[in-house]
Design an enzyme around this catalytic site. Sequence first.
Site, PDB file in Angstrom:
ATOM      1  N   CYS A   2       5.640  -5.730  -7.669  1.00  0.00           N
ATOM      2  CA  CYS A   2       6.054  -6.779  -8.528  1.00  0.00           C
ATOM      3  C   CYS A   2       5.490  -7.817  -8.091  1.00  0.00           C
ATOM      4  CB  CYS A   2       7.217  -5.891  -8.649  1.00  0.00           C
ATOM      5  SG  CYS A   2       8.061  -4.450  -8.892  1.00  0.00           S
ATOM      6  N   ARG A  27       0.007  -7.633  -8.507  1.00  0.00           N
ATOM      7  CA  ARG A  27       0.943  -7.517  -7.792  1.00  0.00           C
ATOM      8  C   ARG A  27       1.755  -6.235  -8.247  1.00  0.00           C
ATOM      9  NH1 ARG A  27       2.639 -11.213  -4.564  1.00  0.00           N
ATOM     10  NH2 ARG A  27       4.634 -10.150  -4.610  1.00  0.00           N
ATOM     11  N   TRP A  76       5.714  -2.577 -10.538  1.00  0.00           N
ATOM     12  CA  TRP A  76       4.422  -1.725 -10.036  1.00  0.00           C
ATOM     13  C   TRP A  76       6.087  -1.093  -9.625  1.00  0.00           C
ATOM     14  CZ3 TRP A  76       4.930   0.981  -5.584  1.00  0.00           C
ATOM     15  CH2 TRP A  76       4.055   2.146  -4.802  1.00  0.00           C
ATOM     16  N   ASN A 102      12.490  -7.870  -7.564  1.00  0.00           N
ATOM     17  CA  ASN A 102      11.530  -6.639  -7.079  1.00  0.00           C
ATOM     18  C   ASN A 102      11.924  -6.615  -5.296  1.00  0.00           C
ATOM     19  OD1 ASN A 102       9.590  -6.681  -5.230  1.00  0.00           O
ATOM     20  ND2 ASN A 102       8.703  -8.864  -4.573  1.00  0.00           N
ATOM     21  N   GLY A 103      11.725  -5.580  -5.490  1.00  0.00           N
ATOM     22  CA  GLY A 103      11.983  -4.607  -4.115  1.00  0.00           C
ATOM     23  C   GLY A 103      12.583  -3.062  -4.588  1.00  0.00           C
ATOM     24  N   GLU A 484     -13.383   0.358   6.536  1.00  0.00           N
ATOM     25  CA  GLU A 484     -13.724  -0.310   5.625  1.00  0.00           C
ATOM     26  C   GLU A 484     -14.164  -0.087   4.370  1.00  0.00           C
ATOM     27  OE1 GLU A 484     -11.528  -2.119   4.362  1.00  0.00           O
ATOM     28  OE2 GLU A 484     -11.968  -3.447   3.768  1.00  0.00           O
ATOM     29  N   LYS A 488     -13.322   0.757   0.568  1.00  0.00           N
ATOM     30  CA  LYS A 488     -13.298  -0.488  -0.461  1.00  0.00           C
ATOM     31  C   LYS A 488     -14.011   0.963  -1.756  1.00  0.00           C
ATOM     32  CE  LYS A 488     -11.584  -2.933   0.087  1.00  0.00           C
ATOM     33  NZ  LYS A 488     -10.730  -3.846   0.422  1.00  0.00           N
ATOM     34  N   GLU A 491     -10.858   3.178  -3.062  1.00  0.00           N
ATOM     35  CA  GLU A 491      -9.794   2.464  -3.738  1.00  0.00           C
ATOM     36  C   GLU A 491     -10.377   1.973  -5.729  1.00  0.00           C
ATOM     37  OE1 GLU A 491      -7.695  -0.858  -2.210  1.00  0.00           O
ATOM     38  OE2 GLU A 491      -9.766  -1.696  -0.927  1.00  0.00           O
ATOM     39  N   HIS A 507     -18.449  19.132  15.226  1.00  0.00           N
ATOM     40  CA  HIS A 507     -17.150  18.397  15.285  1.00  0.00           C
ATOM     41  C   HIS A 507     -16.251  19.809  14.190  1.00  0.00           C
ATOM     42  CE1 HIS A 507     -18.130  18.486  19.383  1.00  0.00           C
ATOM     43  NE2 HIS A 507     -18.084  16.672  19.359  1.00  0.00           N
ATOM     44  N   LYS A 607      -0.926  -5.076  -4.836  1.00  0.00           N
ATOM     45  CA  LYS A 607      -1.820  -6.243  -4.181  1.00  0.00           C
ATOM     46  C   LYS A 607      -0.917  -6.209  -2.733  1.00  0.00           C
ATOM     47  CE  LYS A 607      -4.798  -9.294  -2.449  1.00  0.00           C
ATOM     48  NZ  LYS A 607      -5.565  -8.233  -1.905  1.00  0.00           N
TER      49      LYS A 607
HETATM   50  C1  F6R Z   1      -7.290  -2.591   0.712  1.00  0.00           C
HETATM   51  C2  F6R Z   1      -6.476  -3.524   0.492  1.00  0.00           C
HETATM   52  C3  F6R Z   1      -5.065  -2.972   0.933  1.00  0.00           C
HETATM   53  C4  F6R Z   1      -4.582  -4.036   2.429  1.00  0.00           C
HETATM   54  C5  F6R Z   1      -2.937  -3.539   2.774  1.00  0.00           C
HETATM   55  C6  F6R Z   1      -2.179  -4.509   3.865  1.00  0.00           C
HETATM   56  O1  F6R Z   1      -7.942  -3.557   0.118  1.00  0.00           O
HETATM   57  O2  F6R Z   1      -5.814  -4.373   0.354  1.00  0.00           O
HETATM   58  O3  F6R Z   1      -5.187  -1.948   2.170  1.00  0.00           O
HETATM   59  O4  F6R Z   1      -5.283  -4.561   3.301  1.00  0.00           O
HETATM   60  O5  F6R Z   1      -1.960  -2.855   1.517  1.00  0.00           O
HETATM   61  O6  F6R Z   1      -2.076  -5.523   3.625  1.00  0.00           O
HETATM   62  P1  F6R Z   1      -1.704  -7.038   4.276  1.00  0.00           P
HETATM   63  O7  F6R Z   1      -2.484  -7.037   4.630  1.00  0.00           O
HETATM   64  O8  F6R Z   1      -1.412  -8.023   3.021  1.00  0.00           O
HETATM   65  O9  F6R Z   1      -0.623  -6.567   4.861  1.00  0.00           O
END
Ligand code: F6R
Length: 612
Positions: A2, A27, A76, A102-103, A484, A488, A491, A507, A607
């Site tokens: 949010c 967000r 969100w 937000n929260g 990673e 990537k 997602e 295994h 985000k």
């Molecule tokens: C993936 C991504 C998330 C963040 C995770 C932690 O591309 O961006 O997996 O890495 O939500 O977020 P932060 O780093 O802001 O604590």
Amino acid sequence: MCGIVGFTGITPAVPILLDGLERLEYRGYDSAGVAVVSPREGLQIQKCKGRLQVLRDKLDSQPPLTGTAGIGHTRWATHGEPNDVNSHPHVSQNGRVAIVHNGIIENYVEIKQFLLHKGVTFRSDTDSEVVAQLLEYCFNDHTDPLDAVYAVLERLEGAYALGILCADRPDMLIAARKDAPLLLGYGDGESFIASDATAIIAHTRDVAYMADGEVAVLTRAGIQVFDEYRRPVEKERHFIEWDVSAAEKGGYAHFMFKEIMEQPEALRRTISPRLREGQVAFDELAMTAEDVRRFRRIFIVACGSSYHVGMVGKYNLEKLMRTPVEVALASEFRYSAPLVGADDLVIVISQSGETLDTMAALREAKSLGARVLSIVNVVGSSIARESDDVLYTWAGPEIAVATTKAYSTQLALLTMLGLWMARCLGRVDSAEYAAIVSELEALPDKLAKVIASTDIYQYLASLYFNQQCIFYIGRNLDYALGLEGSLKLKEISYIHSESYAAGELKHGTISLIEPGSLVMSLATYAPLLDKAVSNIAEVRSRGADVVVLTTEEHAERMGSIASHVLTVPGTHPVLQPNLGVVPLQLFAYYVALHRGCDIDKPKNLAKSVTVE
Ligand code: F6R
């Protein structure tokens, strides 16, 4: 999760709110809304399900909302499905107040029951609506809005960043914060609130970060802040170093692509100021060499991609320092009764500095007496403020939901920290130290070489964008890198993907390999190249297509056994993942592009994850 923006000044609020929401949309993006207040019309609200454009279209099709104070929200969903009614702002029964939140209000059921008994009618399924309804109820006993707000906050449990408008105070906006980000913006004859600086950077770069328990009263004349006991607080003001262009696409199709391309520059900003005369120098650290010698163990705690940085860090720090390092998911760490104490260093990694689980893990570590050092991108964020030491990544604003440049800068900074600590312990010889420093200096240019041409990634994406599942395999640092790469891909492209330590394949997971399966074999870690070759042979002989990622030096050897080869320049092994990650980001990007996905705003994600 949010995004909130709020404004009070002398110009119409709606355009400023919409501009702010556009920059906050990353967000949360399942619904959006605005509320403004004017002396003649009182509170006016427009909100709806869908992206911000749907709200813009609605607003364009009606007479303009008048008012020079307002609040906006992009959602969100947590409580209540995304629909018009559950969208924010929420208005109280008799229309006296409107709020954005937000929260999560954890005791909302109890408050709702209480208000239902008092005859209050609720419209939405959200936890947030109770704030608006309770506030109006508190006006029965309090005529001053601030008195009423404090009476409400006393009863709320959970996390909140709140923006509040009152129908009879058309010049005023009230904000409150606990465990959810909110900052204040100081303009000329105007004042702002926002979840992050991108929302207001076009209007002011003069900001202050609200602390937990604080309440702010904003008018065009200025901002007054009070602590939880209602004592006035003198806020420290910060000047935002970057400007509005950093938060815009600048001609790129997607923020993600722009941010991938910004990585050489971001790395330069992270690394250069911390290298002096061939030495790693952290002027910003209060931690001394003496402290480092005291640490028995190191814990790295984070979520998602930041956790993957920690996985690379474990290999590198243990190699350089010979100190045991444990990596933990923040969401698990906090509930695992962690064996952390005063002799331990806990490194917390977070781009946003607001991730709730990471924040909770930090507090747990501190309560157990550990020293906490955080690696954070957002200046003044909660995690930065509560840590004993902070290293900022200086990556600039990261808007795409999928992290790229923040990951890269976290990785470089963590390796530099490991090198610095290894030197404090006297465990790295001068030749190796000098070699790593020299490769750190060269890293931005080498990375620029990796992104100079994207043709091969586009070509591979065109071949493989229809895969059902893609496997990533690697050993040691390449295994950590694969985690990673796989995240990537899944997602942003929604292709199922798994990442395995290559030695583990036989295994169990190898049973999934069949003719046409795609395996991304990460083979950049020179000491284990022979092992990578064997694993490639195993999956090739079962019919898999194999794309190998390796260093230029080994391209020929890998070319003879792979379906396709991707190369990156060689560097010191501890820095190799910094180059290796970029082809994986680009491959994921182009696969998602071929599949027509909404790359910057993948479904179901947001985000900044400020809920559990
Ligand atoms: C993936 C991504 C998330 C963040 C995770 C932690 O591309 O961006 O997996 O890495 O939500 O977020 P932060 O780093 O802001 O604590």
